[in-house]
Design a protein around this motif. Structure first.
Motif, PDB file in Angstrom:
ATOM      1  N   GLN A  32      55.085 171.858  63.418  1.00 31.72           N
ATOM      2  CA  GLN A  32      55.388 172.551  62.156  1.00 31.72           C
ATOM      3  C   GLN A  32      55.431 171.581  60.989  1.00 31.72           C
ATOM      4  N   VAL A  33      56.136 170.477  61.178  1.00 27.64           N
ATOM      5  CA  VAL A  33      56.261 169.489  60.107  1.00 27.64           C
ATOM      6  C   VAL A  33      54.896 168.885  59.786  1.00 27.64           C
ATOM      7  N   LEU A  34      54.069 168.642  60.807  1.00 28.09           N
ATOM      8  CA  LEU A  34      52.726 168.132  60.563  1.00 28.09           C
ATOM      9  C   LEU A  34      51.899 169.122  59.747  1.00 28.09           C
ATOM     10  N   LEU A  54      49.262 176.503  64.690  1.00 28.73           N
ATOM     11  CA  LEU A  54      47.918 176.095  65.079  1.00 28.73           C
ATOM     12  C   LEU A  54      47.436 174.904  64.267  1.00 28.73           C
ATOM     13  N   TYR A  55      47.643 174.964  62.979  1.00 30.31           N
ATOM     14  CA  TYR A  55      47.128 173.930  62.096  1.00 30.31           C
ATOM     15  C   TYR A  55      47.801 172.589  62.372  1.00 30.31           C
ATOM     16  N   GLY A  56      49.086 172.609  62.656  1.00 35.16           N
ATOM     17  CA  GLY A  56      49.792 171.375  62.979  1.00 35.16           C
ATOM     18  C   GLY A  56      49.281 170.745  64.262  1.00 35.16           C
ATOM     19  N   ALA A  57      49.052 171.587  65.293  1.00 37.03           N
ATOM     20  CA  ALA A  57      48.537 171.076  66.569  1.00 37.03           C
ATOM     21  C   ALA A  57      47.134 170.503  66.397  1.00 37.03           C
ATOM     22  N   ALA A  58      46.290 171.206  65.606  1.00 39.72           N
ATOM     23  CA  ALA A  58      44.928 170.720  65.381  1.00 39.72           C
ATOM     24  C   ALA A  58      44.934 169.402  64.605  1.00 39.72           C
ATOM     25  N   CYS A 113      55.403 178.350  55.562  1.00 39.18           N
ATOM     26  CA  CYS A 113      54.520 177.343  56.154  1.00 39.18           C
ATOM     27  C   CYS A 113      53.925 177.815  57.476  1.00 39.18           C
ATOM     28  N   LEU A 114      54.724 178.520  58.286  1.00 38.93           N
ATOM     29  CA  LEU A 114      54.219 178.992  59.571  1.00 38.93           C
ATOM     30  C   LEU A 114      53.126 180.029  59.385  1.00 38.93           C
ATOM     31  N   VAL A 115      53.342 180.957  58.473  1.00 40.46           N
ATOM     32  CA  VAL A 115      52.346 181.996  58.233  1.00 40.46           C
ATOM     33  C   VAL A 115      51.049 181.385  57.700  1.00 40.46           C
ATOM     34  N   LYS A 116      51.171 180.460  56.778  1.00 40.61           N
ATOM     35  CA  LYS A 116      50.000 179.812  56.202  1.00 40.61           C
ATOM     36  C   LYS A 116      49.255 178.995  57.245  1.00 40.61           C
ATOM     37  N   GLY A 117      49.987 178.263  58.084  1.00 40.41           N
ATOM     38  CA  GLY A 117      49.363 177.417  59.085  1.00 40.41           C
ATOM     39  C   GLY A 117      48.631 178.197  60.146  1.00 40.41           C
ATOM     40  N   ASP A 118      49.199 179.333  60.579  1.00 40.05           N
ATOM     41  CA  ASP A 118      48.583 180.109  61.648  1.00 40.05           C
ATOM     42  C   ASP A 118      47.422 180.968  61.164  1.00 40.05           C
TER      43      ASP A 118
END
Length: 560
Positions: free
Chosen positions: A313-315, A344-348, A380-385
């Motif tokens: 999440q932080v990433l 997803l975006y943080g993991a990628a 941030c979570l909604v935007k990242g996923d």
């Protein structure tokens, strides 16, 4: 006589093997074997492992104390391998507990587990026990004035305790052979400094949240020779800074935090402005963003890294802010993710920063959380996923990735529409990995449980099997699906196979046809082999949800 011999083959085993079996039992149960026969009457007296628990005496402290006295007074063992005792309800019997510990020391005890023993009930002989190799203290306390000389101690675990800096320093100075330190829900300290060349592993499993009213909610670790570092469980709002961990080769960073808004009991769901909500905790989250950024820098040379959901999440947030992620040298990367907070975006982004990684393990759990998400986190979570991984990371290439394993835990039901969004994330991430891996050899999808605990059928297993089959049809490397066998279920089935079969038939007969239909709809919903996977996925999802909603209504009418 022949029948009697067959029934008592266990007694024909040598004493050494029988004692090894008895040592695995609580001492109260091992003692009761004395009534079996003359062969067993005095066998328990040779035990070198003692596990005493007053809970088996239903609060009868006198009976428990008498039993321990009796067993130890009749012991003929020349040494004690393990001595475990729960003293939580025996604070008024200090001298008796001290005698038990003195007995263990006299017998050159190697492994000690003590629950609730204040240091003042332990004799000095215990703190200078030269034979002690492992020690586990729980719900206790230490004293910096006590002289510690555990010269052979290699592993120490402290649990549910408050330990200050001076006590840690005193402990380390008295354990020259110490190699492993485990703190489970231990707090109070502000600096953990380890200068010993022999201490190789440090595990901090949570942090004790005391009500001392101290404003400094931070602590730091300085361990230049440490090789394994683990920070896990709940750290509340405490920030752990890594001063020097330059020798770490294996790190596990999976701790979780609680937003300061929640810590202040601000649960107002009807705030006039989400922007005010964001302002109330943005500084707090900024501190953790800086912390995680520093972690990546300090652990960049580690060969094996394990990160949790908070880290991804932080990433994700850092990438939104345009903060560059330092390149990592790890070859084995493990991501422990909770589906509710899966970024997803943080993991990628983490994968993109790990060009040398050869093995990737994704361990995904469908675990619910009680803590409410503040506006800052939700945004941030909604935007990242919602980011299209393939187009946003079109330049991402994993040149050394050879093995991928995705493990899905139990607790997720594909008959619950809420879980479809989580599986959608898994599908997108899988596609992203397959399309950007140059030398991939093996892609494994694992289900930890065959049968769903919620609906009673193999909804998740069938879905994951279908996922592997679809991916396999368009790939040049090995893609497999595995199920981890539930040993408990197998034993039950062997004990009563007819009953198991009947129960399975009763549970699944009404849902079997529906599950097959749903499986087909899941496949149509999620899997596309064309290059336009994401577009087709989004376009078909709405139609399939409508169809499946109708199927769900029919299911509800059929169910009793």
């Amino acid at each position: 006589m022949a029948e009697e011999t067959l029934d008592d083959r266990l007694s024909e085993l040598p004493d050494s093997l029988l004692l090894q079996i008895l040592s695995l039992l609580p001492t109260e149960e091992a003692f009761t074997t004395c009534i079996l026969s003359k062969r067993w009457q005095y066998l328990w007296t040779s035990l070198d492992t003692f596990i005493f628990s007053p809970r088996r005496f239903w609060g009868r402290n006198k009976g428990f104390r008498s039993f321990v006295d009796y067993v130890l007074s009749h012991s003929t063992a020349s040494k004690i391998t393990k001595f475990q005792i729960h003293c939580s309800a025996l604070h008024n019997y200090k001298s008796q507990i001290s005698q038990w510990l003195a007995f263990a020391v006299k017998k050159n005890v190697q492994d000690v587990v003590l629950y609730s023993p204040p240091p003042y009930i332990m004799s000095q002989s215990f703190f200078t026990c030269s034979s002690l190799v492992t020690l586990h203290l729980a719900e206790s306390s230490l004293d910096s004035n006590i002289v510690i000389a555990w010269k052979s101690l290699k592993t120490i675990k402290l649990e549910e305790m408050v330990v200050v800096d001076a006590e840690i320093k005193n402990l380390l100075s008295g354990c020259p052979a110490l190699e492993t330190i485990v703190f489970n829900n231990v707090g109070g300290f502000r600096r953990f400094e380890i200068n010993s060349l022999k201490v190789k592993s440090l595990k901090l499993e949570g942090y004790w949240l005391d009500d001392g009213g101290e404003s400094d909610h931070s602590f730091e670790i300085c361990a230049p020779y440490l090789q394994h570092l683990e920070l896990s469980q709940d750290f509340h709002d405490f920030k752990c800074s890594l001063v020097d961990v330059s020798s770490v080769v294996n790190a596990k960073i999976t701790f979780d935090i609680t937003c300061i808004k929640d810590l202040h009991n601000d649960y107002d769901q009807y705030s006039d402005s989400d922007e005010e909500d964001e302002d109330s905790c943005s500084d707090y989250h900024q501190g953790f963003k800086t912390l995680i950024q520093d972690y990546l820098q300090k652990l960049s040379r580690a060969s094996e890294l394990t990160f949790g959901t908070l880290f991804t999440q932080v990433l994700c947030i850092l990438q939104f802010k345009g903060v560059p992620i330092p390149e990592l040298e790890c070859k084995h990367l493990v991501l422990e993710l909770h589906l509710e907070k899966f970024s997803l975006y943080g993991a990628a982004g983490l994968l993109r920063a790990s060009p040398l990684v050869e093995t990737l393990n994704l361990e995904i759990e469908n675990q619910l959380f009680d803590d409410s998400r503040c506006y800052f986190e939700r945004e941030c979570l909604v935007k990242g996923d919602s980011i299209d991984l393939q187009s946003y990371n079109s330049s991402s290439v994993f040149p050394n990735l050879k093995n991928v394993e995705i493990v899905i835990s139990s607790g997720m039901c594909m008959k619950e529409h809420l879980n479809w969004e989580y599986i959608r994330k898994l599908f997108k991430l899988s596609n992203f990995l397959l399309k950007n891996s140059v030398v991939l050899e093996k892609f494994v999808i694992v289900s930890k449980r065959q049968r769903c605990e919620i609906c009673g059928i193999k909804c998740v297993s069938r879905f994951l099997s279908r996922l592997a089959s679809n991916l396999r049809s368009s790939a040049e490397f090995v893609i497999t699906y595995q199920e981890l066998v539930d040993v408990t279920s197998m034993v039950k089935a062997e004990d009563n196979p007819s009953q198991e079969s009947d129960e399975e038939e009763d549970n699944c007969s009404e849902d079997h046809q529906d599950s097959d239909d749903e499986e087909d709809s899941y496949g149509d919903y999620y899997y596309h082999d064309s290059d336009d996977d994401e577009d087709n996925f989004d376009q078909d999802s709405d139609d399939d949800e409508d169809n499946t909603d109708q199927d769900s209504d029919d299911d509800e009418e059929d169910e009793p």
